[in-house]
Write an enzyme that holds these catalytic residues in place. Structure first.
Site, PDB file in Angstrom:
ATOM      1  N   GLU A 486      -3.879  18.991 106.667  1.00  0.00           N
ATOM      2  CA  GLU A 486      -4.199  20.280 107.284  1.00  0.00           C
ATOM      3  C   GLU A 486      -5.658  20.258 107.708  1.00  0.00           C
ATOM      4  OE1 GLU A 486      -2.467  23.678 105.538  1.00  0.00           O
ATOM      5  OE2 GLU A 486      -3.818  25.080 106.509  1.00  0.00           O
ATOM      6  N   GLU A 750      -7.204  27.217  96.133  1.00  0.00           N
ATOM      7  CA  GLU A 750      -6.636  28.020  97.220  1.00  0.00           C
ATOM      8  C   GLU A 750      -5.924  29.257  96.680  1.00  0.00           C
ATOM      9  OE1 GLU A 750      -3.592  25.914  99.350  1.00  0.00           O
ATOM     10  OE2 GLU A 750      -3.769  27.228 101.106  1.00  0.00           O
TER      11      GLU A 750
HETATM   12  C1  RAM Z   1      -3.108  28.228 104.802  1.00  0.00           C
HETATM   13  C2  RAM Z   1      -4.446  28.146 104.130  1.00  0.00           C
HETATM   14  C3  RAM Z   1      -5.537  28.713 104.983  1.00  0.00           C
HETATM   15  C4  RAM Z   1      -5.166  30.079 105.456  1.00  0.00           C
HETATM   16  C5  RAM Z   1      -3.851  30.043 106.189  1.00  0.00           C
HETATM   17  C6  RAM Z   1      -3.359  31.393 106.651  1.00  0.00           C
HETATM   18  O1  RAM Z   1      -3.018  27.296 105.800  1.00  0.00           O
HETATM   19  O2  RAM Z   1      -4.387  28.831 102.922  1.00  0.00           O
HETATM   20  O3  RAM Z   1      -6.711  28.739 104.242  1.00  0.00           O
HETATM   21  O4  RAM Z   1      -6.172  30.623 106.285  1.00  0.00           O
HETATM   22  O5  RAM Z   1      -2.864  29.498 105.340  1.00  0.00           O
END
Ligand code: RAM
Length: 911
Positions: A486, A750
């Site tokens: 990602e 996260e």
């Molecule tokens: C995931 C990650 C990212 C967030 C998006 C919406 O890809 O948590 O940090 O901004 O979702």
């Protein structure tokens, strides 16, 4: 004699930049002084071609004359600058008495200011003779959507008839490059030229290579890799299309000057030769494979026979996308020693670096057999003692080395980065010692700007985790995660974290540069992208994500006084607000919400999405109006102020009850309403009570996701509930910051529930252990715990608001921060019955300090009563707070300990 001294000189936000392309670059400096009350009363700037010319009025290119101090950035206003030229500059300052005080000298150098200055062409491998990837080897993956290819090597030999007096190389790649001259690596940039929206912009770098060239034969060489240009980027890499181009390309222009005034140019063209080296492939996500047996000694030095190499293909001469580098390069910023190496008996070792980090490993190998294959796999966590790899998704994050059989070999990948704490080394002949494994930490080299320290071990760890999250995710662009497939520049993550990031480091250039990619991603309707540079994610315009396009320029203006970023972003900011207004005539933002992420990753609650969106709509309208005001667009300023007022009314009508309850009743719902000033004044106390009641009812736990979390402690503190903010800070039950710390976190996760006692790991489908968004509480640690903030309406910390909130389990806290005016510090320590507060205010700034004091009359500064202190004026006393106004200088206050250490204070949060 005054000691007022300029320091920290920058041009275009960078220290001694080589190769800027702004026509009227901004010059900036900070000030220090050991004298209380010192302040600049005037400054003068001089610019000249040579340092010695700065003293000769007849030879100056530009002399600003003696001027009144203004915002921290002064635009060069002399004759047009020439390409590829070094300019020396000096700033002189006058002190509070009007006497001439210190001065300081620096330089900047221009890059290639006009497209016709470029005579080089983009070159690469001839597509017709592109080397075929090796067939899969033993453990190579065969499920990639496309094979990984060898890294092209390019070289060009040339003769110089004399010794150069000056030489610069202007260089870039579509892909990544590492440059060398006569066998020596040029510069210490990593992952150059960095990631920008390549469809619009590719940054070039400039290096001084004078010392590497000689009379006679010389060789310039480059190794290329796919990087963000043609490598795997983003998620779902098994199915993704190429984002930018099929293969890496290179461009370079070497300008060599001789003593007689002549110049020789060596540029990329069809005379360059291309070949292969030992890097079988290298990819940011997948990893790097080096076969040391295929090393080509001397390929980038004179004397190498390149007849077996193929001519480079000239691909195109379009240099319009090339722009000068406007931010700091990625560099190796730290090295981590291994803290433990555990042999696993089956030829594997598990190495622990003790810290979740981003970068790569340097591995020393002794006595390996020729052809022996070593493999390094990387993980953030262990699961049952083995690497936890599932959360990497399709990122292989595997480096491999095939030994040439030398007695001592050192392997370090060059074009791949991983997010990891643990490394599994297989195939090492052993013994593998801790000193054989070093973690090399990569980061955009944003200069450190602040530190926060306190008496509590857990909070100290939290601050460290926040900093490591920043380090690991500020790699060319602000990314959400550094490990899985990602690593994208998600906009909301960036806007909630920017205030914290700016505490720890000078991120002015980093974010201003990235903002250009945000603007490039805006669609024709005015919707900002969800990620920038925009790849993979095609959604546009999510609330709180798209709003970053307005919030970030505004924050950069407020924090750094950067007017230019406002000027350059203003049209896009206004277009964004108009886009939302156009589709939502009743001013409640329900239409065109893109992929609404809401309060992303909130716990167990759902904040109403239209409420969150409308709050952000109000915020964006308000900030666009303020930006218009700064830029002198009076009509726009009035129009957006009115729009803001109307959205506020619509918000109240749609979401607020007469008793101060807000729809959904979640913490984030209250936080948005309070932080963005959306409630009628008389409902504020009730709303604060509802918010506090929710926190209490949950046993002093939070429920906030990415959006709410940045507002939680600041809003509670602002509204007299510092006690609750501290309770949340110290909470170590689930969910909380300290819960992750109690379970060994060395970075911010996260998700609050990335790992829990009950269920172990969250779904591997999305579970990063290095993500900065939930670390946005760091701004509050500096701003309220230590107490460094600025007044509403103040820019660049010109009018400081120092409000140390003595409280929680802490017995002391302190922070310092480099601001555009100079260094600010604030700290407190509880003693026996008293509290000591030390603060520093830089010259040119003033401060209002709220001293926690049970008895204002008993406060002392230094050795005397506060009322007699030089530079101090008492402006208020009551409710346990003595408010004083301070001139610049260092102060030491002692006050009787406050009865209730909650920092009760009703001042509103500045916009
Ligand atoms: C995931 C990650 C990212 C967030 C998006 C919406 O890809 O948590 O940090 O901004 O979702």
């Amino acid at each position: 004699m005054s000691s007022l001294t300029p320091y920290g000189l920058t041009c275009e936000l960078l220290e001694q930049p080589l190769g800027i392309d702004e026509r009227r670059p901004r010059l900036s400096w900070k000030l220090s002084s050991s004298r209380r009350g010192d302040a600049p009363t005037a400054y003068r700037l001089r610019v000249a071609a040579r340092p010695e010319d700065l003293d000769d009025p007849a030879r100056l290119l530009w002399d600003s004359g003696v001027r009144q101090p203004e915002l921290p950035h002064v635009r060069y206003d002399g004759p047009p600058l020439q390409s590829g030229t070094r300019y020396h500059w000096r700033v002189s300052v006058w002190d509070a008495d009007g006497s001439q005080a210190g001065e300081a000298t620096s330089w900047f150098e221009t890059g290639l200011l006009h497209t016709d200055d470029w005579l080089a062409a983009w070159i690469g491998l001839d597509p017709a003779c592109e080397p075929v990837a090796d067939p899969p080897r033993d453990d190579d993956r065969t499920d990639r959507t496309r094979p990984l290819r060898p890294c092209p090597h390019l070289r060009r030999a040339f003769r110089l008839d004399g010794r150069p007096v000056r030489a610069r190389v202007y260089v870039s790649a579509r892909g990544l490059y590492e440059l060398s001259v006569n066998g020596h690596r040029v510069g210490d940039d990593e992952l150059a030229p960095g990631w920008t929206d390549y469809r619009e912009r590719v940054q070039y770098q400039v290096h001084d290579v004078t010392g590497l060239l000689r009379e006679g034969e010389n060789v310039i060489g480059a190794v290329l890799a796919d990087g963000w240009w043609s490598g795997y980027v983003g998620f779902d890499v098994r199915h993704q299309a190429l984002h930018y181009g099929p293969a890496p390309q290179f461009i370079a222009q070497l300008a060599v000057d001789f003593a007689d005034g002549s110049r020789r140019l060596v540029t990329t063209d069809g005379t360059w030769r291309t070949g292969r080296g030992p890097i079988v492939y290298s990819d940011l996500l997948m990893g790097e494979l080096v076969d040391a047996r295929e090393d080509v000694p001397g390929w980038n030095a004179p004397g190498f026979d390149d007849r077996g190499w193929a001519p480079a293909a000239v691909l195109d001469g379009d240099v319009t996308s090339l722009t000068a580098t406007a931010d700091q390069p990625v560099r190796v910023v730290a090295e981590l020693p291994a803290v433990s190496v555990e042999p696993r008996g089956d030829g594997r070792h598990i190495v622990d670096l003790g810290q979740n980090m981003v970068g790569r490993v340097r591995l020393t190998v002794r006595g390996a057999e020729r052809g022996a294959r070593l493999r390094l796999r990387h993980a953030e966590m262990l699961d049952g003692g083995e690497l936890y790899l599932a959360n990497l998704r399709t990122a292989e994050a595997t480096d491999q080395y095939v030994s040439a059989g030398g007695p001592v070999e050192v392997f370090e990948p060059r074009f791949s980065v991983h997010g990891f704490r643990y490394v599994e080394v297989s195939g090492h002949p052993g013994p593998l010692l801790p000193e054989d494994v070093t973690g090399r930490v990569l980061q955009s080299a944003t200069p450190p700007a602040g530190e926060f320290h306190c008496s509590d071990e857990m909070v100290t760890r939290l601050q460290s985790n926040i900093q490591w999250g920043q380090r690991g995710n500020f790699v060319s662009v602000p990314t959400d995660c550094p490990q899985r497939d990602e690593r994208l520049g998600w906009l909301a993550d960036a806007q909630v974290f920017l205030p914290t990031a700016a505490r720890n480091a000078d991120v002015s250039a980093f974010f201003a540069r990235w903002m250009r990619d945000v603007v490039s991603g805006q669609d024709a309707e005015g919707a900002f992208p969800d990620v920038a540079p925009q790849v993979c994610v095609t959604n546009q315009g999510a609330p709180a994500w798209g709003d970053a396009g307005v919030i970030i320029p505004w924050q950069l203006y407020r924090l750094y006084g950067d007017v230019r970023v406002l000027e350059r972003s203003y049209e896009a900011m206004a277009a964004w607000v108009e886009h939302i207004r156009r589709h939502n005539p009743d001013l409640v933002w329900r239409a065109r919400v893109g992929k609404h992420y809401g309060d992303w990753l909130q716990v167990g609650v759902e904040t109403p999405r239209d409420l969150l969106a409308t709050a952000y709509f109000a915020r964006s309208a308000q900030l666009t109006g303020l930006a218009a005001g700064v830029l002198g667009r009076k009509d726009d300023a009035t129009a957006y102020e009115e729009l803001h007022r109307s959205i506020r009314e619509a918000f109240v009508a749609a979401f607020v009850e007469p008793d101060g309850r807000v729809a959904g009743g979640t913490q984030t719902a209250y936080l948005l309403a309070l932080a963005f000033d959306l409630l009628p004044e008389q409902l504020v106390p009730a709303a604060v009570e509802h918010l506090a009641a929710d926190v209490e009812a949950r046993g002093r736990h939070l429920t906030t996701g990415f959006v709410g979390v940045s507002l939680l402690c600041p809003v509670l503190t602002e509204h007299g509930r510092a006690d609750l903010a501290y309770a949340l800070l110290h909470q170590d039950g689930f969910p909380s910051w300290c819960y992750s710390i109690r379970h060994g976190a060395t970075t911010i996760w996260e998700r609050w529930d990335g790992w829990t006692e009950e269920r172990g790991f969250q779904s591997a489908a999305m579970n990063s252990f290095n993500h900065y968004a939930l670390g946005s509480v760091g701004d509050w640690l500096y701003g309220r715990v230590a107490g460094i903030d600025q007044e509403p309406g103040s820019v660049a910390y010109r009018r400081l608001l120092l409000r140390p909130a003595v409280g929680g389990r802490l017995s002391w806290a302190r922070a310092y921060q480099e601001t555009p005016y100079g260094r600010v510090a604030s700290g407190w320590r509880l003693g026996e019955g008293d509290v000591r507060v030390d603060v520093s205010v830089p010259p040119g700034a003033t401060a209002v300090l709220h001293l926690p004091a049970a008895d204002g009359a008993a406060v002392r500064e230094g050795d005397g009563p506060v009322t007699a202190a030089d530079g101090v004026r008492v402006i208020g006393d009551g409710q346990g707070v003595l408010a004083v106004e301070l001139a610049s200088g260092d102060y030491r206050f002692t006050a009787p300990a406050p009865q209730e250490t909650a920092g009760a204070d009703s001042r509103r949060r500045p916009v």
